[in-house]
Structures are given as structure tokens and as C-alpha cells.
Design a protein around this motif. Structure first.
Motif, PDB file in Angstrom:
ATOM      1  N   GLY A  67       0.895  -1.139   0.179  1.00 36.56           N
ATOM      2  CA  GLY A  67       0.053  -0.112  -0.075  1.00 36.56           C
ATOM      3  C   GLY A  67       0.749   1.137   0.029  1.00 36.56           C
ATOM      4  O   GLY A  67       2.044   1.250   0.236  1.00 36.56           O
ATOM      5  N   GLY A  68       0.276   2.407  -0.365  1.00 37.91           N
ATOM      6  CA  GLY A  68       0.841   3.636  -0.125  1.00 37.91           C
ATOM      7  C   GLY A  68       0.951   4.179  -1.770  1.00 37.91           C
ATOM      8  O   GLY A  68       1.420   3.454  -2.399  1.00 37.91           O
ATOM      9  N   GLY A  69       0.366   5.532  -1.972  1.00 40.35           N
ATOM     10  CA  GLY A  69       0.305   6.146  -3.372  1.00 40.35           C
ATOM     11  C   GLY A  69      -0.438   5.209  -4.496  1.00 40.35           C
ATOM     12  O   GLY A  69      -0.311   5.657  -5.643  1.00 40.35           O
ATOM     13  N   ILE A  84      -5.263   0.108   0.305  1.00 37.50           N
ATOM     14  CA  ILE A  84      -5.553   1.366  -0.222  1.00 37.50           C
ATOM     15  C   ILE A  84      -6.035   2.162   1.118  1.00 37.50           C
ATOM     16  O   ILE A  84      -6.925   1.542   1.740  1.00 37.50           O
ATOM     17  CB  ILE A  84      -6.499   1.597  -1.331  1.00 37.50           C
ATOM     18  CG1 ILE A  84      -7.792   0.536  -1.132  1.00 37.50           C
ATOM     19  CG2 ILE A  84      -6.074   1.173  -2.585  1.00 37.50           C
ATOM     20  CD1 ILE A  84      -8.730   0.690  -2.190  1.00 37.50           C
ATOM     21  N   ASN A  85      -5.646   3.316   1.222  1.00 30.76           N
ATOM     22  CA  ASN A  85      -6.454   4.222   2.416  1.00 30.76           C
ATOM     23  C   ASN A  85      -6.578   5.578   1.887  1.00 30.76           C
ATOM     24  O   ASN A  85      -8.178   5.758   1.854  1.00 30.76           O
ATOM     25  CB  ASN A  85      -5.279   4.388   3.266  1.00 30.76           C
ATOM     26  CG  ASN A  85      -5.512   4.772   4.752  1.00 30.76           C
ATOM     27  OD1 ASN A  85      -6.430   5.860   4.751  1.00 30.76           O
ATOM     28  ND2 ASN A  85      -4.651   4.776   5.716  1.00 30.76           N
ATOM     29  N   THR A  86      -5.832   6.559   1.800  1.00 27.15           N
ATOM     30  CA  THR A  86      -6.144   7.962   1.436  1.00 27.15           C
ATOM     31  C   THR A  86      -7.069   7.918   0.284  1.00 27.15           C
ATOM     32  O   THR A  86      -8.049   8.558   0.052  1.00 27.15           O
ATOM     33  CB  THR A  86      -5.002   8.779   1.320  1.00 27.15           C
ATOM     34  OG1 THR A  86      -4.005   8.804   2.517  1.00 27.15           O
ATOM     35  CG2 THR A  86      -5.425  10.144   0.865  1.00 27.15           C
ATOM     36  N   ALA A  87      -6.493   7.067  -0.946  1.00 27.87           N
ATOM     37  CA  ALA A  87      -7.142   7.100  -2.293  1.00 27.87           C
ATOM     38  C   ALA A  87      -8.764   6.910  -2.150  1.00 27.87           C
ATOM     39  O   ALA A  87      -9.399   7.365  -2.789  1.00 27.87           O
ATOM     40  CB  ALA A  87      -6.466   6.507  -3.270  1.00 27.87           C
ATOM     41  N   ALA A  88      -8.922   5.597  -1.074  1.00 22.68           N
ATOM     42  CA  ALA A  88     -10.412   5.108  -1.067  1.00 22.68           C
ATOM     43  C   ALA A  88     -11.176   6.138  -0.326  1.00 22.68           C
ATOM     44  O   ALA A  88     -12.418   6.233  -0.661  1.00 22.68           O
ATOM     45  CB  ALA A  88      -9.981   3.852  -0.305  1.00 22.68           C
ATOM     46  N   VAL A  89     -10.694   6.804   0.665  1.00 18.07           N
ATOM     47  CA  VAL A  89     -11.357   7.824   1.402  1.00 18.07           C
ATOM     48  C   VAL A  89     -11.790   8.964   0.408  1.00 18.07           C
ATOM     49  O   VAL A  89     -13.125   9.476   0.398  1.00 18.07           O
ATOM     50  CB  VAL A  89     -10.622   8.525   2.663  1.00 18.07           C
ATOM     51  CG1 VAL A  89     -11.680   9.598   3.208  1.00 18.07           C
ATOM     52  CG2 VAL A  89     -10.516   7.264   3.663  1.00 18.07           C
ATOM     53  N   THR A 102      -6.304  10.367   7.233  1.00 15.86           N
ATOM     54  CA  THR A 102      -5.634   9.994   5.721  1.00 15.86           C
ATOM     55  C   THR A 102      -4.063  10.787   5.803  1.00 15.86           C
ATOM     56  O   THR A 102      -3.714  11.175   6.679  1.00 15.86           O
ATOM     57  CB  THR A 102      -6.496  10.648   4.633  1.00 15.86           C
ATOM     58  OG1 THR A 102      -6.544  12.270   4.727  1.00 15.86           O
ATOM     59  CG2 THR A 102      -7.816   9.989   4.461  1.00 15.86           C
ATOM     60  N   HIS A 103      -3.390  10.570   4.426  1.00 12.31           N
ATOM     61  CA  HIS A 103      -2.323  10.968   4.292  1.00 12.31           C
ATOM     62  C   HIS A 103      -1.222  10.483   5.477  1.00 12.31           C
ATOM     63  O   HIS A 103      -0.620  11.426   5.976  1.00 12.31           O
ATOM     64  CB  HIS A 103      -2.353  12.524   4.182  1.00 12.31           C
ATOM     65  CG  HIS A 103      -3.156  13.021   3.063  1.00 12.31           C
ATOM     66  ND1 HIS A 103      -4.447  13.210   2.988  1.00 12.31           N
ATOM     67  CD2 HIS A 103      -2.738  13.215   1.653  1.00 12.31           C
ATOM     68  CE1 HIS A 103      -5.081  13.712   1.823  1.00 12.31           C
ATOM     69  NE2 HIS A 103      -3.993  13.505   1.113  1.00 12.31           N
TER      70      HIS A 103
END
Length: 252
Positions: A80-82, A102-107, A144-145
């Protein structure tokens, strides 16, 4: 009951594994490829590789490090990341990852979860959730981020939505517990485990073998993830697994 999993996490920044406390004060912990190979030999069930500065710096995950790491291990490997588009997922899977985090992009774009699940299968999509307790709300908020930005989204609502959209797993990090070695955030982990039917990987706060027992029994987690205690050889994976088995926890 599915057997519980032990998962070391490689937080990578500028090509090196790093670790901090509460997402800050990072220090070097070694080479990701060497550490991944070591954990594979020691009996880790899976690995998680997080390029922790990719989303902040607005760049793609370090594909070459992923490729080299994947070449050294035989256990499942989440990266994950980017990762902000389905094409990014394709690139990372081709480099050797088994799952995508996925984290930030999913939010920002929840449809990314369903698009990824449709193309690659839910088992491939891990939604990472960085959560911190919000005193004003009396519950947890998603960040996020790399833990820098509060989202205004309630964590329990978000994990339910992620599951509905097709996530196959939740990687749950307690920002309050991260790096403290005082134990996993059991109230958070238990609440999220009760909110979804997909597996929950608990992250943040592991300091002793007993903490893993607690998160599997009281926190109801399906997997325990840690970094500091493994990277600095405070606890070995074989001895951790033996301890858990002796306490009646089903381990792979």
C-alpha cells in the motif's frame, strides 16, 4: 474459526524500513528486502509493505522495491501507499504483490474499492484505516495521508461502507496506540470486528506476546500486525506462535 495470522509490517520511506511512535519520530530499521526474507524464514504468515510517504508526496509506490521484495518471499504480500487508480493496482500486482492496500485514495474516492474488487476480486483489496479517538464525538475518526489529515469520517461507518463496496479485509491501525508498545487498542479493534464480517488485521501498540493473545481474544481480530518488536528483535515470530498455541489460540 479461521487460524489467526501474525503479520510483520514494513513501513518504507526513501527505500528503507522506518518506525516511529504515534506516526512521528521515525528511525531507521533496515533494508526492506532483507527484512522480508528474514520474516519469511521465521514463519510469518503474511507481510504488509507500506510506502508511508507516497500519498503525501503524491507519487507512486516504489515498484522496484516491491519487485525485489516479492522475489525473496513465498508468503502473501500486501502493498500500500500511493495507490490511487486501478492501473496502479495492476502495476503493483504485476510487480509481485498478492494484495493491494488502499487508504487515502479510498477515502477520497470510495468507488476505487468497488472498481478494484470487480477487476481483481475482493480478496485482493485491503482497506487500511488509520483511526484516532475523537473526544468530541466519543468515537473514532479516520485519518488520511499517513495519519496527518483528519477526514471528518467516523471509523465504524467507514469500515461498514468499505465492506459494502467490496473490500476483502480491513487493516486497522490505532493511531493512539501506534508504536507505544502498551498493547493493541482493544475497544477500537473489538468495535470494528463487530461492525464487519470480513477479516480485521489489528495494528498499533504490540509490545508483548500477551498483547497478541489479548487482541485475538478480547479484540476479536483475525490477524495481529506489528513492526517495532519484530524489527528490533524484541519478540521472535516462532516464540510468539508457540506462546499463542500454548494458550489455546489457533495459529497457522
Amino acid at each position: 474459526m479461521l487460524a489467526k495470522r501474525i503479520i510483520p509490517c514494513l513501513d518504507v520511506k526513501d527505500g528503507r524500513v522506518v518506525k516511529g511512535v504515534n506516526f512521528v519520530n521515525l528511525r531507521d530499521a533496515g533494508d526492506p528486502v532483507e527484512l522480508a526474507a528474514l520474516y519469511d524464514r521465521e514463519g510469518a504468515d503474511e507481510l504488509v509493505f507500506l510506502d508511508i510517504s507516497a500519498s503525501v508526496e503524491g507519487r507512486a509506490t516504489m515498484e522496484e522495491v516491491v519487485r525485489r521484495t516479492a522475489g525473496e518471499i513465498s508468503i502473501p504480500f500486501t502493498v500500500g501507499g500511493g495507490i490511487s487508480h486501478v492501473d496502479d493496482m495492476k502495476r503493483i500486482l504485476r510487480a509481485g504483490a498478492d494484495k493491494i492496500g488502499i487508504n487515502t485514495a479510498a477515502v477520497r474516492n470510495p468507488k476505487l474499492i468497488s472498481e478494484g474488487a470487480l477487476r481483481y476480486g475482493s480478496q485482493c483489496i485491503v482497506v487500511a484505516v488509520d483511526a484516532r479517538f475523537n473526544d468530541a464525538w466519543g468515537e473514532w475518526e479516520v485519518y488520511t495521508h499517513g495519519g496527518r489529515t483528519p477526514s471528518g469520517i467516523k471509523a465504524l461507518e467507514w469500515v461498514k461502507e468499505a465492506e459494502r463496496l467490496g473490500a476483502g479485509e480491513i487493516l486497522l491501525t490505532s493511531m493512539d496506540a501506534d508504536g507505544t508498545k502498551d498493547g493493541f487498542d482493544l475497544p477500537l479493534t473489538s468495535a470494528v470486528s463487530d461492525a464487519v464480517t470480513i477479516p480485521v488485521i489489528a495494528s498499533g501498540g504490540a509490545g508483548t506476546k500477551g498483547h497478541f493473545y489479548d487482541v485475538f481474544t478480547q479484540g476479536k481480530a483475525d490477524a495481529g500486525l506489528a513492526a517495532t518488536i519484530f524489527h528490533y528483535k524484541e519478540i521472535g515470530i516462532p516464540e510468539l506462535k508457540t506462546d499463542l498455541k500454548n494458550r489455546g489460540v489457533e495459529i497457522r
